[in-house]
Design a protein around this motif. Sequence first.
Motif, short mmCIF file in Angstrom:
data_model
loop_
_atom_site.label_atom_id
_atom_site.label_comp_id
_atom_site.label_asym_id
_atom_site.label_seq_id
_atom_site.Cartn_x
_atom_site.Cartn_y
_atom_site.Cartn_z
N MET A 80 -11.92 -7.59 5.25
CA MET A 80 -10.73 -6.92 4.50
C MET A 80 -10.87 -8.21 3.06
O MET A 80 -10.33 -9.20 3.14
CB MET A 80 -9.91 -7.59 5.37
N GLU A 81 -12.35 -8.51 2.95
CA GLU A 81 -12.67 -9.26 1.84
C GLU A 81 -11.69 -8.82 0.28
O GLU A 81 -12.09 -7.60 0.06
CB GLU A 81 -13.96 -9.29 1.59
N THR A 82 -11.37 -10.02 -0.22
CA THR A 82 -10.69 -9.30 -1.38
C THR A 82 -11.80 -9.55 -2.61
O THR A 82 -11.54 -8.40 -2.91
CB THR A 82 -9.50 -10.31 -1.80
N PHE A 96 -13.08 -4.47 1.08
CA PHE A 96 -11.71 -3.77 2.26
C PHE A 96 -11.41 -2.78 2.97
O PHE A 96 -11.84 -1.62 2.20
CB PHE A 96 -10.76 -3.85 1.56
N GLN A 146 -9.99 1.25 2.51
CA GLN A 146 -8.78 1.30 1.72
C GLN A 146 -7.71 2.52 2.46
O GLN A 146 -7.10 2.46 2.15
CB GLN A 146 -9.39 2.76 0.44
N TRP A 196 -4.66 1.42 1.59
CA TRP A 196 -4.28 -0.39 1.36
C TRP A 196 -5.41 -0.74 0.71
O TRP A 196 -6.14 -0.04 0.18
CB TRP A 196 -4.99 -0.83 2.56
N GLY A 197 -4.69 -2.14 -0.36
CA GLY A 197 -5.34 -2.45 -1.02
C GLY A 197 -6.35 -3.57 -0.73
O GLY A 197 -6.32 -3.89 0.83
N PRO A 198 -6.89 -4.91 -1.11
CA PRO A 198 -7.79 -6.21 -0.71
C PRO A 198 -6.26 -6.67 -0.53
O PRO A 198 -6.64 -7.86 0.69
CB PRO A 198 -8.54 -6.11 -1.66
N ALA A 199 -5.45 -6.89 -0.34
CA ALA A 199 -3.84 -7.38 0.03
C ALA A 199 -3.62 -7.43 1.56
O ALA A 199 -2.69 -8.22 1.62
CB ALA A 199 -2.73 -8.13 -1.15
N ILE A 200 -3.88 -6.57 2.36
CA ILE A 200 -4.23 -6.21 3.52
C ILE A 200 -4.95 -7.47 4.42
O ILE A 200 -5.98 -7.71 3.85
CB ILE A 200 -3.80 -5.01 3.88
N SER A 201 -4.03 -7.98 5.34
CA SER A 201 -4.36 -9.77 5.70
C SER A 201 -6.09 -8.93 6.74
O SER A 201 -6.09 -7.82 7.01
CB SER A 201 -3.49 -9.85 6.88
#
Lengths: 154, 105
Positions: free
Chosen positions: B27-29, B45, B47, B63-68
Amino acid sequence: MQRRSFLQGTLAGSAVAVAIGAGLLHPRQVLAAWPKSAFEAKSVQDAMASMYGTAESTPSGDITIKAPDIAENGAVVPVSITTTLPDVTDIGIIAEKNGTPLSANFKMAANAKGYVSTRIKMGKTSSIIAIVVAGGKTYSARKEVKVTIGGCGG
Amino acid sequence: MAKSSIRARARLKGDTTTVKALITHKMETGLRKDKKTGKLIPAHFIQEVTCQHNGNTVVLAQWGPAISKNPYLSFQFTGAAAGDTVSISWVDNKGEKDSTSTKIK
């Protein structure tokens, strides 16, 4: 503005199709292309307008956000959202002060209960906003989470 | 890829099935810098996560990149019986994907 009304149109369309109940997920699957613009939006308003077709939401007491009051590590903030609202179609998680506030959206089928749980990253102390789209209306709830170490980049 | 990147468990209690899943993914932002080179690490990350019960989608997570990192996901649904199949699949922004299925206990 044109894009906004277009999105509103498509969302309303999908709600109608779901209401008919024929082929529960067909209209949604067509719409289900990953909403890039919503996830790249820099403000809560833009993200909501892009994702849900409206930046307005009604605060609701029927949405519960379970998240820590103080998150020591912003890279892992557990968030659970529970709602007792009927006909939930979408549950969204927004971290208000993240660079791109929209964290996740969950599209719920009719037999899914109003509950999702996941873990998100938070850049700094801010409110988590839970968005619930139920019966075509957009509801929200918020909860403040203090973050001691940010979890976005750095 | 001997081992699936997803660990999932589904449990029936009363009429409600609770599904819990853990996915191994970095999950790299796209905002982080490589400490050695100073260059940005490209975003990578998940999606979409599709959760199905007997072939019908119950929850579609976007999901966006803000998921852990190593995401956790849990949801509940009704109308399932013990022994039914719950399958979970993800696809990320590079087009990589994985899926798994488990039986409801």
